[in-house]
Design an enzyme around this catalytic site. Structure first.
Site, PDB file in Angstrom:
ATOM      1  N   HIS A 243      -4.994 -30.827 -35.379  1.00 50.02           N
ATOM      2  CA  HIS A 243      -5.424 -30.845 -33.974  1.00 50.02           C
ATOM      3  C   HIS A 243      -4.775 -31.967 -33.161  1.00 50.02           C
ATOM      4  O   HIS A 243      -4.154 -31.727 -32.130  1.00 50.02           O
ATOM      5  CB  HIS A 243      -6.940 -31.057 -33.894  1.00 50.02           C
ATOM      6  CG  HIS A 243      -7.758 -30.056 -34.636  1.00 50.02           C
ATOM      7  ND1 HIS A 243      -7.958 -28.754 -34.220  1.00 50.02           N
ATOM      8  CD2 HIS A 243      -8.475 -30.190 -35.784  1.00 50.02           C
ATOM      9  CE1 HIS A 243      -8.767 -28.129 -35.068  1.00 50.02           C
ATOM     10  NE2 HIS A 243      -9.086 -28.958 -36.027  1.00 50.02           N
TER      11      HIS A 243
HETATM   12  O1  RIB Z   1     -12.210 -30.780 -33.042  1.00 48.80           O
HETATM   13  C1  RIB Z   1     -11.149 -31.533 -33.587  1.00 48.80           C
HETATM   14  C2  RIB Z   1     -11.247 -32.956 -33.171  1.00 48.80           C
HETATM   15  O2  RIB Z   1     -12.435 -33.537 -33.702  1.00 48.80           O
HETATM   16  C3  RIB Z   1     -10.095 -33.823 -33.722  1.00 48.80           C
HETATM   17  O3  RIB Z   1      -9.848 -34.879 -32.832  1.00 48.80           O
HETATM   18  C4  RIB Z   1     -10.655 -34.347 -35.011  1.00 48.80           C
HETATM   19  O4  RIB Z   1     -10.070 -35.608 -35.382  1.00 48.80           O
HETATM   20  C5  RIB Z   1     -12.094 -34.556 -34.643  1.00 48.80           C
HETATM   21  O5  RIB Z   1     -12.187 -35.820 -34.008  1.00 48.80           O
END
Ligand code: RIB
Ligand code: CA
Length: 321
Positions: A251
């Site tokens: 992500h």
């Molecule tokens: O939903 C994904 C996010 O939430 C990313 O930033 C992961 O590191 C968590 O913080």
């Protein structure tokens, strides 16, 4: 060269994003602030120091610890995904001589808070600094509350968060970063600062599988390769059980790519709102992304598509050199 401040809650995918940013010659990582999210902010700060230690840097970004609690909601963390220490429990790993396999760097943390470091950096680089937000938006919201005028001189905020046309990853309607602090996200989306969002809709298009990772690091014995392998294992196990493949979505790496290689991405302008109170929908991000429904008053650019192969190739090319 784009000057950036990274606000982060490392976090396995945060670690991958930080490695990518530090190895991107297009970026100047002036500062890094930490925030509670995946793990408590004290653990997040220790994790950041472990990640930076991998890079043998001659000069470190300025580092400041940020907020421990969301604005209103009680803190919800994600150790079940990222491991007890937030980095796949690599902090427990020892060398044969008993020393830590992944020690933190010993550098002086800034004596000011994460919120004040954000304001300090915005002040130092007006109309030039971009904030890359990889965790809950608590620090950024508090900086806006503390000095809204100064924050208007931010060039922009690129953030990983939200979900629009898919299910959430915490509840059916909410993505983790916005779910943890929906009030902060509301403040950021209504701040008037140019916002670029990488929601789950686009980050779910990039899957780093265990198989791909193994093939990329085969025959290598450098510490970055070991870190990529050892820090991601717990996460990959979670994905195998709960997401349906052995691997992970990287992500937080996508906002870095959106800054250095915009050609890999496609975005649409939209008016984004955040549900802060709903019993079932707290943390839900709401926007009409249908092109024919182009909003006449967009407050954000929402990334909806990525060339996943090109981005993954780019990620490994940079992180493994
Ligand atoms: O939903 C994904 C996010 O939430 C990313 O930033 C992961 O590191 C968590 O913080
Ligand atoms: Ca994160």
């Amino acid at each position: 060269m784009q000057r950036i401040l990274i606000d982060t809650d490392p976090g396995v995918d945060d670690a991958l994003a930080i490695l990518l940013a530090m190895k991107s010659s297009e970026l100047l990582v002036e500062a890094i602030t930490t925030v509670s999210g995946n793990v408590h902010v004290e653990q997040a700060t220790e994790n950041l120091l472990r990640i930076l230690e991998l890079l043998n840097l001659s000069k470190y970004p300025i580092i400041a610890q940020g907020e421990a609690q969301p604005l209103v909601k009680p803190l919800v963390k994600a150790e079940h995904v990222h491991g007890e220490d937030g980095l796949g429990n690599i902090s427990m790993l020892r060398n044969p001589d008993g020393s830590s396999r992944y020690p933190p760097i010993y550098c002086d943390l800034s004596t000011i808070s994460g919120v004040d470091l954000i304001l300090e950096m915005v002040n130092r680089y007006p109309d030039e600094l971009v904030i890359v937000a990889l965790g809950p938006l608590t620090n950024i919201s508090k900086a806006i509350q503390k000095d809204p005028e100064r924050m208007q001189t931010l060039k922009g905020i690129v953030l990983m968060g939200g979900v629009f046309s898919e299910y959430g990853n915490v509840t059916t309607t909410a993505e983790f970063n916005v779910y943890v602090d929906p009030h902060a996200a509301h403040d950021v989306f209504n701040s008037g600062v140019p916002i670029h969002i990488a929601p789950l809709d686009v980050t779910h298009q990039v899957a780093l599988t265990g198989k791909r990772l193994d093939s990329e690091i085969e025959g290598r014995s450098d510490i970055i390769s070991s870190f990529l392998k050892e820090s991601t294992q717990a996460c990959m196990e979670f994905y195998r059980e709960h997401v349906g493949f052995y691997g992970l979505h990287i992500h937080d790496a996508l906002p870095i790519g959106m800054l250095t290689h915009p050609q890999f991405f496609k975005s649409v302008d939209a008016y984004v709102q955040v549900e802060t109170e709903g019993n079932l929908t707290s943390g839900m991000t709401v926007a009409d992304l249908r092109r024919e429904r182009q909003d006449d008053s967009p407050n954000a650019s929402v990334c909806v598509e990525v060339d996943a192969d090109a981005f993954l190739n780019h990620f490994f090319e940079r992180v493994l050199t």
